[in-house]
Enzyme design. Sequence first.
Site, mmCIF file in Angstrom:
data_model
loop_
_atom_site.group_PDB
_atom_site.id
_atom_site.type_symbol
_atom_site.label_atom_id
_atom_site.label_comp_id
_atom_site.label_asym_id
_atom_site.label_seq_id
_atom_site.Cartn_x
_atom_site.Cartn_y
_atom_site.Cartn_z
ATOM 1 C CB CYS A 1 -1.129 -0.218 1.559
ATOM 2 S SG CYS A 1 -2.081 -1.558 1.139
ATOM 3 C CG ASN B 1 0.862 -7.323 -4.522
ATOM 4 O OD1 ASN B 1 0.176 -7.879 -5.275
ATOM 5 N ND2 ASN B 1 0.650 -7.014 -2.927
#
Lengths: 314, 230
Positions: free
Chosen positions: A143, A205
Amino acid sequence: MIETTLDTVCRIGKVAFKNPVVMASGTFGFGKEYGKLYDLSKLGGISGKGVTLHPRPGNPGIRVYETPSGMLNSVGLENPGIRAFLDEECAFWERLDTVRIVNLGGGTVQDYVEGARLIDEDSTVREREGRQAVDMIELNISCPNVKAGGMAYGIKTSVAREVVREVRAATSLPLMVKLSPNAEDIADMAQMCEEEGAEAVSLINTLSGMKIDVRRRRSVFDNLYAGLSGPAVKPVALRMVHQVCKRVGIPVVGMGGISCAEDIIEFIMAGAEAVQVGTYNFVNWQAGAELAAGVERFMAEEGIRSLDEIRGIL
Amino acid sequence: MATIISNRRVAEGIYVMHAKGRFEAKAGQFFMVRGWENYPLLSRPLSVYDQDEQGVKFLYKVAGEGTERLARMKAGDEVTLLGPLGNGFPAVHGRTALVGGGIGIAPLYYTARQLEQADLYLGFSAEVYEEHEFRSLRHPVEIDLGGIVLDRVDFDAYDTIFVCGPEPMLRAAQMKSAMSSGRANVYVSLENRMACGIGACLVCSVGCENGRKKACSDGPVFRAEEVVLA
């Protein structure tokens, strides 16, 4: 014929997965939709859609663009917030016979910590009442870090360390940290997670990517960049999983472009304890059940009784 | 897997595929369609054009690699269908208009087929297609070629209006609805990009008056005034 039982069980600390196939965060919702299509108890586990302390509307504009053997996504962590997740989704999770993982995102360290605490408190109450709904937290450090000018926490080990340390202190649930391939040194990052007390790491990711609409002379995505996933990233993911497995002693959950049972075996041979499957759910809506069966078929064909026989052989 | 009964070209870049199978699709619903193994990765969302005892029909436009592959498929080939998905059009009351722009006419045929009364307004930019099929339904049909089909629709003359077409047309329908007397319940059908098609991935999410909704599982049909079109 001699009956032999195949041992497909994978372990992260005290948590046992019946097989190595875990559905990846962001591709599987909270499981309800796919649960109408097949029996989720066939899965090793599911990692739910990433949740944050406060609800997020996600990104405006186009959110998906297909690329050769892959796709770019820019969903932007749209989610109802942790409170709504605990109140509205956990009743469904209580009844699931598979490992249930909450994927936790954040904006500030404080958000992460408060989020982890909410999940932990809820979990304590549920445990007391014998209706557990969450087995593990997967910490998403990809994030954007508002304080660091929007650069993701997951790029620099020193920045990520603070989040991992604080979240570790905020929960007694098993903690798995999901690593970004955009990290400066992903093996360093994994080692840091081990030092800070995480039970596992998961990787990779999405890779940061871009697509330009040449007629309109602008990025396809309002957010400029987007996350690449799918078979295109698999070789990179496998190499990174291998490097991380060489560095750390905690279990590693590998993911990136898995589309068949042989892909799963590759990750396990590279050292992964288990795997996650994301984009392939969109190719084949029965992916989870089919891949779990495919791993068993491969083991039977190759005379492998336990995945331990092939794990990390390279 | 569903066997293709026929797959014919009806205009430049426009095809009708008939695929075998027993489905109970409602008007306005869609299927995730793929005619290949793993590549392209994503299935293509196609709305139900018609349904009969033999199977389901899709009216589609070649817009990229996936639909191009679908267009090359022949009778006897197999497609994978996931569906029917989405909610389709709601039940109607009173006088009804169905307004389609370009390939947006696709969901209106099966809808019109089930209605006692409906006025059809079909707009095309370059070439008219499937006119004969729509006219065979014995509802009044107005065809617009090269103009703005919405200009032909008096929103105050209807109780229910369904609109499907490109986004600028949907925005125009919203404006027109807002400026009308408010007699008609106006609905729009969205054609967002999708990945899962079942409400799990949120790539087709749309802004609505009460927060985000999913074009696939909450839609693809929405009340015109509830969606925020960018």
